[in-house]
Design a protein around this motif. Structure first.
Motif, PDB file in Angstrom:
ATOM      1  N   HIS A   1       0.799  -1.213   0.000  1.00 34.73           N
ATOM      2  CA  HIS A   1       0.000   0.000   0.000  1.00 34.73           C
ATOM      3  C   HIS A   1       0.838   1.272   0.000  1.00 34.73           C
TER       4      HIS A   1
ATOM      5  N   GLU B   1       1.126   2.927  -3.611  1.00 37.68           N
ATOM      6  CA  GLU B   1       0.204   4.031  -3.853  1.00 37.68           C
ATOM      7  C   GLU B   1       0.885   5.272  -4.413  1.00 37.68           C
TER       8      GLU B   1
ATOM      9  N   ARG C   1       2.103   4.654  -7.833  1.00 34.99           N
ATOM     10  CA  ARG C   1       1.034   4.636  -8.829  1.00 34.99           C
ATOM     11  C   ARG C   1       0.698   6.069  -9.258  1.00 34.99           C
ATOM     12  N   MET C   2       0.684   6.959  -8.253  1.00 36.60           N
ATOM     13  CA  MET C   2       0.408   8.370  -8.558  1.00 36.60           C
ATOM     14  C   MET C   2       1.475   8.944  -9.489  1.00 36.60           C
TER      15      MET C   2
ATOM     16  N   LYS D   1       3.507   7.449 -11.459  1.00 32.96           N
ATOM     17  CA  LYS D   1       3.456   6.832 -12.775  1.00 32.96           C
ATOM     18  C   LYS D   1       2.240   7.323 -13.569  1.00 32.96           C
ATOM     19  N   SER D   2       1.082   7.364 -12.875  1.00 32.48           N
ATOM     20  CA  SER D   2      -0.136   7.756 -13.575  1.00 32.48           C
ATOM     21  C   SER D   2      -0.039   9.184 -14.103  1.00 32.48           C
ATOM     22  N   TYR D   3       0.492  10.074 -13.251  1.00 34.82           N
ATOM     23  CA  TYR D   3       0.560  11.466 -13.703  1.00 34.82           C
ATOM     24  C   TYR D   3       1.632  11.674 -14.761  1.00 34.82           C
TER      25      TYR D   3
ATOM     26  N   GLU E   1       2.214   9.488 -16.956  1.00 34.86           N
ATOM     27  CA  GLU E   1       1.538   8.998 -18.151  1.00 34.86           C
ATOM     28  C   GLU E   1       0.552  10.033 -18.686  1.00 34.86           C
ATOM     29  N   LEU E   2      -0.143  10.668 -17.740  1.00 35.74           N
ATOM     30  CA  LEU E   2      -1.097  11.701 -18.137  1.00 35.74           C
ATOM     31  C   LEU E   2      -0.372  12.859 -18.836  1.00 35.74           C
TER      32      LEU E   2
ATOM     33  N   GLN F   1       7.816  -0.080 -10.008  1.00 34.73           N
ATOM     34  CA  GLN F   1       6.571  -0.821  -9.787  1.00 34.73           C
ATOM     35  C   GLN F   1       6.818  -2.324  -9.865  1.00 34.73           C
TER      36      GLN F   1
ATOM     37  N   ARG G   1       4.934 -12.566   0.127  1.00 39.67           N
ATOM     38  CA  ARG G   1       3.689 -13.317   0.318  1.00 39.67           C
ATOM     39  C   ARG G   1       3.940 -14.822   0.367  1.00 39.67           C
TER      40      ARG G   1
END
Lengths: 141, 511
Positions: B293, B297, B300-301, B303-305, B307-308, B336, B347
């Protein structure tokens, strides 16, 4: 009945999300999927309840990781209140833990979607949620 | 009568002159009659018997009883001894001449019974001697056994004590003295009660238990704690039995005390160690959720931004900006992968809990379904033989096969990958071999490939986090098996060999 062809297509989505960056991404994704969609944003459970009380929503997009009462608790609050019991709730969380997924479905979530790590997939996921829950699904009201 | 009497009869004067004798007498002594006529009676007697015979005759002559009897040994013709029972009487009506009164003697050969008697006597004597020797031996043995007992008791490496039925010590060996910190002299009068730790449970007082309900056949035993004179606490294993006397009545308490403090300390250390290990395992699991988490998290932000940004502004800024965004995206993507790999690795570190019968053929099919894109794109053929049913964590077996097949596909040669998986039963486990026709692995790195984040190739050529084989190793080891890389064959390629037991011993969780 939902999505009655005689009625205007429902398009009001309550996004419960405390992370502004995620909220912005969801806004982007929803805007891409349906520019007419109306977005209400709540950063915690109390705000979410207050918004629902002041005006109806057609779909709740629920993050689990919220300050104070978390998403599971908010879900329980919604399901125990006859006003909102039939409201479609899609859990949209970054958690893919089986415990969270099981608990969400046990709490009567309509769907559980894990936030994808890739932007493309993220946009796709929100688009699919929008298409199904706002345009296709027919739920008894 | 005289001539035909079966018993030997002889008539002689007291000076020994033989007057007459019958054939039985001759036969007994083995003489002819003429040999004996004129012989002296006394000369026919053995010297040893002379005294008894003289005494008998003297009594007969002086006191004149009806008859006198005695035993005498006669000497036969060939020198043999003849034991005789002799009865003598004066011949009535016979006048006394100068050779003395006439005596008639009846002799019965008792040689055989006499010898038997003598032999009996000898045997008795021998027996008596043996008996005495036995007695001495027994006394010696008794002393020896007493000494041995004392030695065993005294030098036993465990504490031993003999106590009265009231629990008061009568004898305490040196090991127990040392343990309790007392002199042997101080032991007498002390009792078990004086050395039981007050914190010990009352049911652990075996001496009291034995006093309350004497059950002499049972040995009482418990782990408890003693307190030495100097206050030291000693963890002991204490056993107590009652000795019985000859009538079967309990006579004393026999106690054995074994110092188990070192064992207890080792146990405590082991428990602590297990708890530490458990805590560190939990920490690792906590770390897994942190990684899932709290690391994923923000990543992810980012990477996502990125990408945006790239999506909206690519080609609208200058070429440097596009390049920078490209590198930032690539770095975020790699990170990632790392985080996801680390998460997968931690795990499979959780203790195995859900083991049931698994058809490894179905596991392979599931693994291939997950890999179907890669299989289709590379034209890989995957064959198998002998895949068994085993007891295992099914998801982990799928993951294991999936990682190995994916590894073979990833490190393929120019040709389309050919991968063969076979299993053979060994004693108590199955041996699986996954072989391919890929680029192979330098045997120098056969250990390193199983370590986390270890990569043999550049990121640009073979992207990856270096987690897959580490996860395989962990899965195999969690199931109690082993995995290794086989020496490369002449035709190249790589072969991984791993074992999985028929049955998995689920590791108990340490609380």
């Amino acid at each position: 009945v939902w999505n009655n062809p005689g009625l205007a297509a429902p398009r009001r989505v309550l996004v419960v999300e405390d992370n502004p960056a995620d909220l912005r991404l969801i806004r982007e994704a929803l805007a891409e999927a349906n520019p007419a969609a109306d977005i209400l944003a709540a950063a915690d459970a109390d705000q979410a309840v207050a918004l629902l009380e002041s005006g109806a929503a057609d779909l709740v997009l629920l993050d689990l990781n919220l300050p104070r009462a978390d998403g599971h608790e908010l879900l329980a609050t919604l399901r125990s209140d006859p006003r909102w019991a039939p409201l479609p709730v899609v859990v949209f969380s970054s958690s893919d833990s089986p415990a969270d997924i099981r608990r969400a479905y046990q709490g009567m979530a309509n769907c559980y979607v894990t936030k994808p790590g890739q932007l493309d997939q993220f946009l796709d996921a929100v688009g699919r949620i929008e298409r199904f829950w706002l345009r296709t699904a027919r739920l008894p009201r | 009568l005289f001539a035909h009497s079966p018993s030997a009869i002889v008539l002689f004067r007291t000076n020994g002159t033989i007057e007459d004798l019958n054939p039985a007498m001759c036969r007994m002594l083995g003489y002819d009659r003429k040999d004996l006529e004129g012989r002296n009676w006394w000369n026919l007697l053995e010297t040893h018997s002379m005294e008894a015979a003289l005494a008998g005759i003297q009594r007969l002559v002086e006191r004149r009883p009806e008859s006198v009897e005695f035993e005498a040994r006669m000497r036969g013709r060939s020198g043999e001894r003849i034991w005789c029972h002799v009865g003598v009487a004066l011949v009535p009506g016979d006048g006394e001449d100068q050779d003395g009164p006439l005596v008639q003697a009846h002799l019965v050969d008792i040689t055989s019974s006499a010898e038997m008697q003598r032999e009996l006597l000898q045997r008795l004597t021998r027996l008596d001697r043996q008996l005495q020797e036995e007695h001495v031996r027994a006394a010696l043995a008794l002393r020896e056994s007493e000494e041995r007992f004392r030695g065993v008791f005294e030098q036993a490496p465990i504490g031993m004590a003999i106590a009265g039925l009231d629990g008061r010590f009568q004898q305490v060996n040196s090991a127990l003295c040392r343990m309790l910190g007392i002199d042997p002299g101080q032991a007498a009068g002390a009792s078990w009660d004086d050395f039981l730790d007050p914190s010990a449970d009352d049911s652990a007082n075996l001496s009291r238990r034995a006093q309350r309900s004497p059950n002499p056949s049972a040995i009482l035993e418990c782990d408890t704690r003693f307190r030495a004179r100097d206050g030291r606490c000693i963890d002991v294993q204490w056993s107590l039995s009652l000795a019985r006397d000859a009538r079967g009545e309990p006579s004393c308490q026999v106690g054995q005390v074994c110092d188990i403090s070192p064992r207890k300390r080792a146990e405590a250390a082991l428990t602590r160690y297990a708890a530490d290990l458990d805590r560190s395992n939990r920490d690792l699991q906590d770390f897994a959720s942190v990684a899932s988490h709290d690391l994923q998290e923000p990543l992810r932000m980012v990477k996502s931004y990125l990408e945006l940004l790239s999506r909206r502004y690519k080609g609208k800024l200058d070429s440097d900006a596009d390049e920078f965004i490209g590198y930032a995206l690539e770095g975020a993507g790699r990170m990632q992968n790392f985080v996801a790999g680390l998460l997968a690795y931690s795990r499979v570190g959780a203790p195995l809990r859900d083991c049931r019968e698994v058809d490894t053929r179905a596991s392979l099919e599931a693994a291939l379904a997950n890999l179907h894109m890669a299989v289709r794109e590379t034209g890989a053929t995957v064959t198998h033989s002998g895949l068994p049913r085993i007891e295992a964590d099914g998801l982990q077996v799928t993951q294991l096969l999936q990682n190995l097949v994916a590894n073979s596909i990833k490190f393929r040669s120019q040709e389309p990958p050919r991968i063969h998986i076979e299993a053979k039963p060994r004693r108590g486990h199955w041996e699986f071999r996954v072989s391919d026709n890929g680029i192979g692995i330098d045997p120098r790195y056969s250990d390193r490939v199983f370590q986390v984040f270890q990569r043999l190739h550049s990121q640009s050529r073979y992207p990856g986090a270096g987690i897959g084989l580490a996860v395989c190793k962990r899965i195999v080891e969690r199931h109690g098996g082993t995995i290794h890389l086989e020496e490369p064959a002449a035709d190249g390629g790589a072969t991984f060999v791993f074992t999985l037991p028929d049955r998995v011993r689920t590791s108990p969780s340490v609380e």
